[in-house]
Design a protein around this motif. Structure first.
Motif, PDB file in Angstrom:
ATOM      1  N   ASP A   3       0.910  -1.300   0.204  1.00 21.94           N
ATOM      2  CA  ASP A   3      -0.014   0.010   0.075  1.00 21.94           C
ATOM      3  C   ASP A   3       0.966   1.284  -0.099  1.00 21.94           C
ATOM      4  O   ASP A   3       1.954   0.928  -0.056  1.00 21.94           O
ATOM      5  N   SER A   4       0.294   2.534   0.108  1.00 24.02           N
ATOM      6  CA  SER A   4       1.219   3.774   0.101  1.00 24.02           C
ATOM      7  C   SER A   4       0.513   4.544   1.443  1.00 24.02           C
ATOM      8  O   SER A   4      -0.516   4.323   1.611  1.00 24.02           O
ATOM      9  N   SER A   5       1.289   5.162   2.008  1.00 19.25           N
ATOM     10  CA  SER A   5       1.054   6.092   3.064  1.00 19.25           C
ATOM     11  C   SER A   5       0.456   7.623   2.536  1.00 19.25           C
ATOM     12  O   SER A   5       0.213   7.450   1.298  1.00 19.25           O
ATOM     13  N   GLY A   6       0.126   8.331   3.183  1.00 21.37           N
ATOM     14  CA  GLY A   6      -0.516   9.713   2.896  1.00 21.37           C
ATOM     15  C   GLY A   6       0.461  10.484   2.132  1.00 21.37           C
ATOM     16  O   GLY A   6       0.060  11.343   1.208  1.00 21.37           O
ATOM     17  N   ASN A   7       1.809  10.421   2.386  1.00 22.41           N
ATOM     18  CA  ASN A   7       2.895  10.981   1.476  1.00 22.41           C
ATOM     19  C   ASN A   7       3.167  10.349   0.250  1.00 22.41           C
ATOM     20  O   ASN A   7       4.193  10.580  -0.340  1.00 22.41           O
ATOM     21  N   GLN A   8       2.468   9.232  -0.088  1.00 21.51           N
ATOM     22  CA  GLN A   8       2.727   8.293  -1.338  1.00 21.51           C
ATOM     23  C   GLN A   8       3.982   7.310  -0.994  1.00 21.51           C
ATOM     24  O   GLN A   8       4.345   7.129  -2.163  1.00 21.51           O
ATOM     25  N   ARG A   9       4.526   7.360   0.058  1.00 14.36           N
ATOM     26  CA  ARG A   9       5.785   6.385   0.271  1.00 14.36           C
ATOM     27  C   ARG A   9       4.941   5.087   0.205  1.00 14.36           C
ATOM     28  O   ARG A   9       4.238   4.764   1.206  1.00 14.36           O
ATOM     29  N   ARG A  10       5.652   4.066  -0.440  1.00  9.69           N
ATOM     30  CA  ARG A  10       5.215   2.649  -0.738  1.00  9.69           C
ATOM     31  C   ARG A  10       5.829   1.833   0.541  1.00  9.69           C
ATOM     32  O   ARG A  10       6.879   2.027   0.848  1.00  9.69           O
ATOM     33  N   PHE A  11       4.696   1.068   0.968  1.00  6.83           N
ATOM     34  CA  PHE A  11       5.336  -0.054   2.234  1.00  6.83           C
ATOM     35  C   PHE A  11       4.533  -1.337   1.827  1.00  6.83           C
ATOM     36  O   PHE A  11       3.754  -1.537   1.276  1.00  6.83           O
ATOM     37  N   ARG A  12       5.331  -2.360   2.480  1.00  2.14           N
ATOM     38  CA  ARG A  12       4.855  -3.648   2.363  1.00  2.14           C
ATOM     39  C   ARG A  12       4.378  -4.108   3.709  1.00  2.14           C
ATOM     40  O   ARG A  12       4.938  -3.801   4.770  1.00  2.14           O
ATOM     41  N   THR A  13       3.578  -5.211   3.654  1.00  3.17           N
ATOM     42  CA  THR A  13       3.163  -5.771   5.119  1.00  3.17           C
ATOM     43  C   THR A  13       3.288  -7.209   4.778  1.00  3.17           C
ATOM     44  O   THR A  13       2.941  -7.943   3.601  1.00  3.17           O
ATOM     45  N   PHE A  14       3.736  -8.164   5.580  1.00  4.06           N
ATOM     46  CA  PHE A  14       3.720  -9.446   5.832  1.00  4.06           C
ATOM     47  C   PHE A  14       2.847 -10.116   6.671  1.00  4.06           C
ATOM     48  O   PHE A  14       3.132  -9.751   8.062  1.00  4.06           O
ATOM     49  N   ASN A  15       1.588 -10.735   6.395  1.00  6.65           N
ATOM     50  CA  ASN A  15       0.756 -11.129   7.564  1.00  6.65           C
ATOM     51  C   ASN A  15       0.836 -12.734   7.568  1.00  6.65           C
ATOM     52  O   ASN A  15       0.861 -13.250   6.662  1.00  6.65           O
ATOM     53  N   VAL A  16       0.884 -12.957   8.808  1.00 12.33           N
ATOM     54  CA  VAL A  16       0.629 -14.354   9.328  1.00 12.33           C
ATOM     55  C   VAL A  16      -0.288 -14.743   9.994  1.00 12.33           C
ATOM     56  O   VAL A  16      -0.672 -14.201  11.082  1.00 12.33           O
ATOM     57  N   LEU A  17      -1.084 -15.529   9.442  1.00 13.59           N
ATOM     58  CA  LEU A  17      -2.653 -15.872   9.912  1.00 13.59           C
ATOM     59  C   LEU A  17      -2.676 -17.277  10.414  1.00 13.59           C
ATOM     60  O   LEU A  17      -2.200 -18.349   9.653  1.00 13.59           O
ATOM     61  N   ASP A  18      -3.607 -17.750  11.302  1.00 13.56           N
ATOM     62  CA  ASP A  18      -3.720 -19.014  11.873  1.00 13.56           C
ATOM     63  C   ASP A  18      -5.131 -19.345  11.354  1.00 13.56           C
ATOM     64  O   ASP A  18      -6.000 -18.761  11.908  1.00 13.56           O
ATOM     65  N   ASP A  19      -5.385 -20.177  10.211  1.00 10.18           N
ATOM     66  CA  ASP A  19      -6.570 -20.428   9.540  1.00 10.18           C
ATOM     67  C   ASP A  19      -7.562 -21.014  10.472  1.00 10.18           C
ATOM     68  O   ASP A  19      -8.624 -20.705  10.339  1.00 10.18           O
ATOM     69  N   PHE A  20      -6.911 -21.828  11.220  1.00 14.32           N
ATOM     70  CA  PHE A  20      -7.832 -22.496  11.950  1.00 14.32           C
ATOM     71  C   PHE A  20      -8.410 -21.831  13.059  1.00 14.32           C
ATOM     72  O   PHE A  20      -9.743 -21.732  13.268  1.00 14.32           O
ATOM     73  N   ASN A  21      -7.732 -20.725  13.875  1.00  9.32           N
ATOM     74  CA  ASN A  21      -8.324 -20.030  14.799  1.00  9.32           C
ATOM     75  C   ASN A  21      -8.665 -18.536  14.192  1.00  9.32           C
ATOM     76  O   ASN A  21      -9.310 -17.849  15.130  1.00  9.32           O
ATOM     77  N   ARG A  22      -8.538 -18.355  13.267  1.00 11.37           N
ATOM     78  CA  ARG A  22      -8.719 -17.016  12.290  1.00 11.37           C
ATOM     79  C   ARG A  22      -8.296 -15.939  13.289  1.00 11.37           C
ATOM     80  O   ARG A  22      -8.813 -15.020  13.707  1.00 11.37           O
ATOM     81  N   GLU A  23      -6.805 -16.280  13.676  1.00  6.97           N
ATOM     82  CA  GLU A  23      -6.177 -15.215  14.396  1.00  6.97           C
ATOM     83  C   GLU A  23      -4.926 -14.622  13.639  1.00  6.97           C
ATOM     84  O   GLU A  23      -4.191 -15.533  12.917  1.00  6.97           O
ATOM     85  N   ALA A  24      -4.668 -13.409  13.752  1.00  5.27           N
ATOM     86  CA  ALA A  24      -3.536 -12.879  13.071  1.00  5.27           C
ATOM     87  C   ALA A  24      -2.328 -13.068  14.105  1.00  5.27           C
ATOM     88  O   ALA A  24      -2.214 -12.345  15.208  1.00  5.27           O
ATOM     89  N   LEU A  25      -1.202 -13.870  13.646  1.00  3.69           N
ATOM     90  CA  LEU A  25      -0.124 -14.119  14.727  1.00  3.69           C
ATOM     91  C   LEU A  25       0.658 -13.077  14.533  1.00  3.69           C
ATOM     92  O   LEU A  25       1.626 -12.859  15.744  1.00  3.69           O
ATOM     93  N   GLY A  26       1.021 -12.164  13.453  1.00  2.00           N
ATOM     94  CA  GLY A  26       1.781 -11.067  13.364  1.00  2.00           C
ATOM     95  C   GLY A  26       1.803 -10.437  12.111  1.00  2.00           C
ATOM     96  O   GLY A  26       1.308 -11.069  11.113  1.00  2.00           O
TER      97      GLY A  26
END
Length: 62
Positions: A3-26
């Motif tokens: 995505d990009s921030s308000g000043n148009q600086r791009r950033f990335r996210t690495f999402n780790v999810l537990d599909d069984f518990n539907r929990e974001a681990l990090g």
């Protein structure tokens, strides 16, 4: 994911999810996410949460 921030600086996210518990681990957020950073982040999460006992691949065997 990226995505990009308000000043148009791009950033990335690495999402780790537990599909069984539907929990974001990090979520790791950075301008760049090279493979070394991802493996260090996964190791850190495994130290905190523990390694999975069963994986999705194991479920397909049953």
């Amino acid at each position: 994911m990226s995505d990009s921030s308000g000043n148009q600086r791009r950033f990335r996210t690495f999402n780790v999810l537990d599909d069984f518990n539907r929990e974001a681990l990090g979520i790791d957020i950075a301008v760049s996410l090279p493979a070394g950073r991802i493996t260090r982040y996964l190791d850190k999460l495994a130290e905190y949460h523990g390694y999975p006992v069963i994986t999705p691949k194991d479920l397909m065997k049953h």
